[in-house]
Enzyme design. Structure first.
Site, PDB file in Angstrom:
ATOM      1  N   ASP A   1       0.820  -1.209   0.000  1.00 18.60           N
ATOM      2  CA  ASP A   1       0.000   0.000   0.000  1.00 18.60           C
ATOM      3  C   ASP A   1       0.855   1.261   0.000  1.00 18.60           C
ATOM      4  OD1 ASP A   1       1.093  -0.099   2.482  1.00 18.60           O
ATOM      5  OD2 ASP A   1      -0.795   0.091   3.587  1.00 18.60           O
TER       6      ASP A   1
ATOM      7  N   CYS B   1       8.200   2.950 -15.211  1.00 21.75           N
ATOM      8  CA  CYS B   1       7.739   3.499 -16.500  1.00 21.75           C
ATOM      9  C   CYS B   1       6.325   4.073 -16.339  1.00 21.75           C
ATOM     10  CB  CYS B   1       7.673   2.419 -17.569  1.00 21.75           C
ATOM     11  SG  CYS B   1       9.210   1.659 -18.050  1.00 21.75           S
TER      12      CYS B   1
ATOM     13  N   CYS C   1      -6.013   4.018   2.380  1.00 26.33           N
ATOM     14  CA  CYS C   1      -7.427   3.719   2.606  1.00 26.33           C
ATOM     15  C   CYS C   1      -7.924   4.363   3.895  1.00 26.33           C
ATOM     16  CB  CYS C   1      -7.641   2.214   2.664  1.00 26.33           C
ATOM     17  SG  CYS C   1      -7.234   1.380   1.123  1.00 26.33           S
TER      18      CYS C   1
END
Ligand SMILES: [Zn+2]
Length: 254
Positions: free
Chosen positions: A127, A173, A186
């Site tokens: 996360d 990238c 979250c």
């Protein structure tokens, strides 16, 4: 495979693309899952149920009441436990044949390198950007396929970086480092419970296909999921000619 395994995996064995040979590949395979939260939960559940023989799980967090809305590996009775121990208990109930290495650590680069080297496929279910960049660099260096997933609010995304393919992009990238990539958590933004199930399950599907060497992966494509308006689309992802991580890849001749 013994009779019990033939029964347990019979619905896979029925699939022409898997069969006994494919199922044996899965039993002999090793997946590394970084993070046992919202994405790691469904990913680990499906990989274990599918019979991937060895799963290594890394997470340094403990189970909190606020996790239970979406992190379906963990139970109310597991609050306060290490997430990896809670995960191992649940996975053993689903499939005791799977060997689960549970590592309660936020892994440093050297350690991560050791773990990636032992795995056949790597799932980024973390996360935070620091882990994502570190994991990407190591998978590039070791030429290991990386299944990346992310979810916030109602928006999810999944892709595969398969460095065995010359034209595969890498995570850098897609999201160059040193830009304004602030971690969106979250805890601050909120996340729709089934969305992490969708994204983590797609990560499991991509990982299984890579292990089985069947179908078409999401390499070179980014799958975007809008769980609020029920939409999914893929956009093309190209390797960035100026990506410093991929340039390094050229230099070492991959
Ligand atoms: Zn790159």
């Amino acid at each position: 495979m013994n009779d019990q395994q033939l029964l347990r995996y019979s619905r896979h064995i029925l699939l022409q693309e898997i069969g006994i040979e494919g199922q044996e590949k899965l039993i002999g395979a090793h997946a590394l899952i970084i993070g046992t939260g919202g994405l790691g939960s469904p990913a680990a559940l499906f990989l274990a149920a599918s019979g991937v023989g060895t799963l290594t799980l890394c997470d340094n967090d403990t189970v909190d009441l606020t996790n239970l809305q979406r992190q379906i590996l963990h139970r109310t009775a597991s609050i306060g436990m290490n997430k990896v121990d809670s995960a191992r208990t649940t996975l053993a109930e689903i499939n005791p044949e799977v060997h689960v290495n549970s590592l309660k650590e936020r892994v440093e680069a050297a350690r991560l390198q050791e773990l990636v080297a032992q795995a056949d496929v790597v799932l980024d279910c973390s996360d935070n950007f620091a882990t994502r960049y570190a994991l990407n660099r190591i998978c590039v260096a070791l030429n290991k396929p990386l299944v990346s997933g992310a979810a916030i609010r109602f928006a999810g995304q999944v892709t595969v970086f398969d460095f065995r393919q010359q034209h595969s992009p890498c995570y850098h990238c897609l999201y160059p480092e040193n830009t304004e990539n602030e971690d969106t958590r979250c805890a601050e933004m909120g996340v729709f419970a089934p969305l992490v199930g969708i994204v983590g399950s797609l990560q499991a599907a991509e990982a299984l296909k890579l292990l089985l060497e069947v179908g078409t992966s999401l390499c070179g494509k980014l799958l975007l999921i809008d769980a609020l308006h029920s939409g999914m689309r893929t956009i093309k992802l190209s390797r960035d000619a100026n990506c410093p991580v991929c340039l390094n890849r050229n230099h070492i001749g991959i």
